[in-house]
Design a protein around this motif. Structure first.
Motif, PDB file in Angstrom:
ATOM      1  N   ASP A   1      34.063  39.297  43.381  1.00  0.00           N
ATOM      2  CA  ASP A   1      33.324  38.306  42.603  1.00  0.00           C
ATOM      3  C   ASP A   1      31.821  38.376  42.814  1.00  0.00           C
ATOM      4  O   ASP A   1      31.113  37.651  42.144  1.00  0.00           O
TER       5      ASP A   1
ATOM      6  N   TYR B   1      33.378  44.969  41.692  1.00  0.00           N
ATOM      7  CA  TYR B   1      32.798  43.653  41.363  1.00  0.00           C
ATOM      8  C   TYR B   1      33.027  43.350  39.887  1.00  0.00           C
ATOM      9  O   TYR B   1      32.967  44.245  39.051  1.00  0.00           O
ATOM     10  N   GLU B   2      33.210  42.176  39.678  1.00  0.00           N
ATOM     11  CA  GLU B   2      33.440  41.759  38.290  1.00  0.00           C
ATOM     12  C   GLU B   2      32.213  41.927  37.417  1.00  0.00           C
ATOM     13  O   GLU B   2      32.296  41.953  36.198  1.00  0.00           O
TER      14      GLU B   2
ATOM     15  N   GLU C   1      40.945  45.964  43.511  1.00  0.00           N
ATOM     16  CA  GLU C   1      40.670  44.557  43.793  1.00  0.00           C
ATOM     17  C   GLU C   1      39.319  44.191  43.151  1.00  0.00           C
ATOM     18  O   GLU C   1      38.300  44.831  43.423  1.00  0.00           O
ATOM     19  N   VAL C   2      39.335  43.211  42.327  1.00  0.00           N
ATOM     20  CA  VAL C   2      38.124  42.775  41.599  1.00  0.00           C
ATOM     21  C   VAL C   2      37.414  41.720  42.445  1.00  0.00           C
ATOM     22  O   VAL C   2      37.992  40.700  42.797  1.00  0.00           O
TER      23      VAL C   2
ATOM     24  N   ASP D   1      37.226  40.562  34.777  1.00  0.00           N
ATOM     25  CA  ASP D   1      37.137  39.105  35.001  1.00  0.00           C
ATOM     26  C   ASP D   1      38.138  38.790  36.096  1.00  0.00           C
ATOM     27  O   ASP D   1      39.358  38.870  35.890  1.00  0.00           O
ATOM     28  N   ARG D   2      37.553  38.479  37.291  1.00  0.00           N
ATOM     29  CA  ARG D   2      38.441  38.263  38.419  1.00  0.00           C
ATOM     30  C   ARG D   2      39.369  37.091  38.202  1.00  0.00           C
ATOM     31  O   ARG D   2      40.520  37.101  38.624  1.00  0.00           O
ATOM     32  N   GLU D   3      38.876  36.035  37.491  1.00  0.00           N
ATOM     33  CA  GLU D   3      39.714  34.875  37.255  1.00  0.00           C
ATOM     34  C   GLU D   3      40.869  35.205  36.320  1.00  0.00           C
ATOM     35  O   GLU D   3      41.941  34.603  36.397  1.00  0.00           O
TER      36      GLU D   3
ATOM     37  N   ARG E   1      37.704  48.484  45.428  1.00  0.00           N
ATOM     38  CA  ARG E   1      37.151  47.136  45.199  1.00  0.00           C
ATOM     39  C   ARG E   1      36.037  47.255  44.168  1.00  0.00           C
ATOM     40  O   ARG E   1      35.112  48.042  44.336  1.00  0.00           O
TER      41      ARG E   1
ATOM     42  N   ALA F   1      42.792  39.427  39.016  1.00  0.00           N
ATOM     43  CA  ALA F   1      42.183  39.698  40.329  1.00  0.00           C
ATOM     44  C   ALA F   1      42.563  41.067  40.895  1.00  0.00           C
ATOM     45  O   ALA F   1      41.866  41.614  41.749  1.00  0.00           O
ATOM     46  N   GLU F   2      43.677  41.591  40.438  1.00  0.00           N
ATOM     47  CA  GLU F   2      44.118  42.894  40.973  1.00  0.00           C
ATOM     48  C   GLU F   2      44.748  43.705  39.865  1.00  0.00           C
ATOM     49  O   GLU F   2      45.549  43.195  39.092  1.00  0.00           O
TER      50      GLU F   2
END
Length: 843
Positions: free
Chosen positions: A235, A144-145, A232-233, A202-204, A142, A207-208
């Motif tokens: 937010d 973070y963005e 997994e990104v 950029d999670r948007e 995981r 996202a993965e």
């Protein structure tokens, strides 16, 4: 663990180089080395073991050619017909040795007759049969963005069960625009993998992200392993906990107590509040062995031991630690703790004693191998270096054969009779500080060989038996002891055969073969055989047999089994004599002569005159020991003209035996006859004697005095040489004679006796019968009432011999003395030396 599966052509290409490898001898160690690849099939050729050891194929089976191994002995086998070592079962190097750099099978090749041991080392070569393996097939991360470019995320690397080049891994990450792989090499076999962010997330937009990490080993052909990484990104998170070091190195003694602090971690987080509160934990990919040995405090970050650490079980541990904050979502940082254990001397050496050649014969040569000793210690370094020793004053020593292998060999000669066995204690001690030791004992029994001859309790036995014994009578028991054991100590007895006169010794005596009891086979006769000397042999049952002899002197003691025998006319019936009535008191009428075939007191004769008719007083008497019949008073007219005298001759045996002589005496008127009056007139020279009688008397007196002087000198010389008589026998050659007293007090030879055997090889002995030459003429004489002593006998007989020498000019009389055992039983006058001295004197 998966084994490498290859086609037949590939497998043949892999095995062919190994099958052609020659046998190698380790330099200076005398060790045979082979190499075999792992995963080799059953029957794979390893080496010509018998040929390389220099053994003939024909002697493999007779000498019990065999292979022994303490480590998986079923993996390799040898054909005893052709001596070829081959693979007997599948060899998996990883199962056998793990990741150890060296992997060898140690074999002991043993042959008997004589016992020899060879050490063979078969190296198991690694092949690339294990692919790299990741802890998990799918790993989820995981991020973070807000992660900064260049952020690194540690990855768990793959492991390969092989070693060397086959375990040298390289990694490749599938192409990605966001991440790339960074590899940091710590040492030769340790690498740290990091997933590095190369582009902002950029999670948007995404996202993965799915990545594939491929690990490739260095074997030929190469084997690979993969792990799928799913990112997994998140937010939320803009800061994560960080450690001061990515790797912490710690050393611990293997005997540290439970709960010992290993390290205190401190991770920092720049966030505030819950996002900056750090919680510590072990990575979820940790093995169970680490989780059982260590624990971590979630709040303080202290890592402590849990359970017992053992250097021999595992030498190091790599602990992955995660520091997570309490943010939402949580951010985490990572570090690794590399724990190295330090060995201590906590293992005792182990001793194994095999291939015992027991029992060992007491004549075994020095250097004989008795047993094989092997030692081992699980510790490392000096703590695992073991030395062996034996107690002092033992006839054995330890000879080093190969590393921790020894031979127990004979160092000095053995003697079972001194020591029947030894408790050999082998002591092993390692080089630790303080050192640790162990002992193992083996009882070494010494087998007997026939190296001792039987030894008799006495070198010479002197026994006696009375004559006329019952056939089969027990004489004595001889005993011999053999210091050996079992059959070598079983003693049997036998006579040493020889001739005794006309007969064989075995017809007279026998000895029992087992008990040593000596028996007389027939009655013995003292008059025929006074002393029997023979030898008894004792032999053991060993091979070859040993033996020794003992001498036995058997004295046959006299029994009173012979009655007196009369000599002369009195022995055949009544004897007539004429006596003038004018004969005065002390007139000698005649002399009764008798002989007894016995010895000693049994042959000592006494004479008695049977009492006359009731009321009549006999004018005659008989000398108690001389046998001379003489008058006690002057005869008168009242005496009967015919007198019948009965003389009783009695020996001194128990019971006494007797004989009688009858004398018929006629009393006549007139002067006594010259013959009968010779005794009364002997020694008196009157005025009417002729000049011839006077000269004869002078010659007798002169000869008597001269003879007495010579005899005195001879006796003095004999007493001087008595000391030399101790080592000589009491026998002399020649025919023995019986010496009796005559009517005139001289010694004479009455009759010859049968020779008596006095020794096994010496000349025969004869009897000395000593009687008083003259006694007082009265019945009340004290000498007739009491037997004269032996010393008085000798003195009187010597005086009688001097007189006899005076009468018989130029005639030499030989006197022989024997049967001293019988005489010494009745008199204290004689000593052991006396017979030999008197024998030399009178011969």
């Amino acid at each position: 663990m998966k084994s490498l599966r290859c086609g037949p052509e590939v497998r043949d290409r892999l095995l062919l180089p190994w099958l052609l490898l020659p046998a190698l001898w380790a330099a200076g160690r005398g060790q045979l080395r082979y190499a075999v690849p792992e995963e080799a099939q059953h029957g794979t050729f390893v080496g010509r073991l018998a040929q390389d050891l220099g053994l003939e194929l024909a002697e493999l089976v007779p000498r019990l050619f065999r292979v022994a191994s303490k480590e998986r002995g079923e993996l390799l086998e040898v054909n005893v017909q052709n001596g070829i070592l081959f693979v007997n079962a599948r060899v998996d190097r990883e199962e056998l040795c793990g990741r150890s750099a060296e992997c060898s099978l140690h074999l002991e090749v043993i042959v008997d007759r004589p016992l020899r041991v060879f050490h063979v080392e078969v190296e198991v070569e690694d092949i690339n049969d294990n692919p790299p393996v990741f802890p998990v097939a799918v790993k989820t991360l995981r991020f973070y963005e807000s992660k900064l470019l260049g952020s690194r995320f540690p990855l768990e690397g793959a492991s390969d069960a092989d070693i060397g080049v086959n375990a040298l891994l390289s990694y490749k990450l599938s192409p990605s625009e966001f991440f790339f792989l960074e590899i940091q090499t710590n040492d030769e076999l340790s690498q740290s993998l990091f997933l590095v962010l190369g582009k902002s997330l950029d999670r948007e937009e995404s996202a993965e992200i799915s990545l594939t990490l491929v690990a490739t080993d260095g074997g030929k052909p190469e084997l690979t392993g993969t792990v799928q990484i799913i990112i997994e990104v998140l937010d939320v998170n803009d800061n994560e906990p960080t450690f001061a070091q990515s790797v912490y190195k710690v050393q611990l003694l293997e005997n540290v107590a439970n709960g010992t602090l290993v390290i205190k971690l401190n991770a920092s987080d720049e966030d505030e509040g819950s996002n900056g509160e750090v919680v510590y934990s072990f990575s979820g990919d940790m093995s169970s062995s680490i989780l059982t040995k260590f624990k971590i405090d979630p709040t303080s970050g202290e890592v402590r031991t849990k359970g017992k650490l053992d250097y021999e079980e595992s030498k190091s541990y790599d602990i992955q630690v995660i520091a997570s904050d309490r943010g939402a979502p949580s951010m985490s940082g990572h570090c690794k703790i590399s724990v190295k254990l330090v060995d201590i001397n906590d293992n005792t050496p182990e001793i194994s004693i095999t291939s015992l050649s027991l029992p060992i014969r007491e004549d075994a040569p020095v250097g004989t191998v008795i047993a094989l000793v092997s030692v081992s210690d699980r510790d490392a370094g000096a703590n695992g270096q073991v030395s062996c020793s034996l107690p002092p004053h033992l006839p054995f020593k330890l000879a080093s054969t190969f590393r921790n292998y020894y031979s127990l060999v004979l160092d000095s000669a053995l003697d079972r009779e001194a020591t029947a066995g030894y408790q050999v204690v082998v002591t092993a001690r390692d080089g630790g500080s303080p050192p640790r030791g162990a002992t193992a004992s083996v009882w070494v029994e010494v087998a007997d060989v026939n190296d001792n001859a039987p030894v008799f309790a006495q070198a010479e036995y002197t026994v006696s038996v009375r004559e006329n014994n019952a056939p089969g009578a027990h004489i004595c028991t001889v005993s011999a002891r053999d210091a050996d054991a079992q059959e070598n100590a079983r003693v049997s007895y036998a006579l040493v055969e020889r001739r005794v006169g006309e007969r064989a010794l075995s017809s007279l005596v026998s000895v029992h073969a087992q008990s040593g009891r000596v028996h007389a086979l027939q009655p013995l006769d003292h008059e025929e055989l006074a002393l029997l000397q023979f030898q008894v042999s004792a032999r053991d049952a060993g091979a070859p047999a040993r033996g020794s002899n003992a001498s036995l002197q058997l004295f046959v003691l006299d029994e009173n089994d012979n009655a007196p025998a009369l000599l002369g006319p009195a022995g055949g019936g009544a004897r007539s004599h004429a006596l003038a009535r004018s004969a005065g008191a002390g007139h000698v009428l005649t002399k009764v002569r008798a002989l007894d075939a016995d010895s000693g007191y049994n042959a000592w004769l006494a004479y008695e005159l049977q009492p006359a008719a009731a009321g009549a007083r006999s004018p005659f008497r008989v000398g108690l020991y001389t046998g001379e019949v003489s008058t006690t008073r002057a005869l008168d007219e009242a005496d009967a003209p015919r007198q019948r005298l009965v003389v009783l001759v009695r020996d001194h045996g128990e019971p006494a035996l007797t004989a009688t002589a009858t004398l018929l005496v006629s009393l006549v008127d007139g002067a006594p006859s010259p013959k009968l009056s010779a005794r009364a007139s002997a020694g008196r020279v009157g005025a009417e004697a002729s000049p011839l009688d006077v000269n004869a008397s002078l010659m007798v007196a002169i000869c008597a005095v001269s003879g007495l002087l010579v005899l005195t000198l001879l006796l003095w010389g004999a007493l001087r040489c008595c000391g030399a008589a101790r080592s000589e026998g009491a026998c002399a050659p020649g025919k023995p004679v019986l010496v009796c007293s005559s009517a005139v007090g001289s010694w004479s030879s009455c009759r010859q006796r049968r020779p008596g055997l006095c020794s096994a090889d010496g000349p025969p002995k004869a009897d000395l019968m000593a009687f008083s030459p003259s006694l007082p003429q009265g019945p009340d004489s004290a000498e007739e009432r009491q037997p004269p002593s032996d010393s008085e006998y000798i003195r009187k007989e010597i005086r009688g011999a001097n007189k006899n020498v005076g009468r018989k000019e130029g005639q030499r009389t030989t006197y022989r003395f024997s049967h001293m055992m019988s005489l010494s039983a009745t008199s204290s006058f004689y000593t052991k030396e006396t017979p030999a001295c008197l024998h030399r004197l009178f011969r």
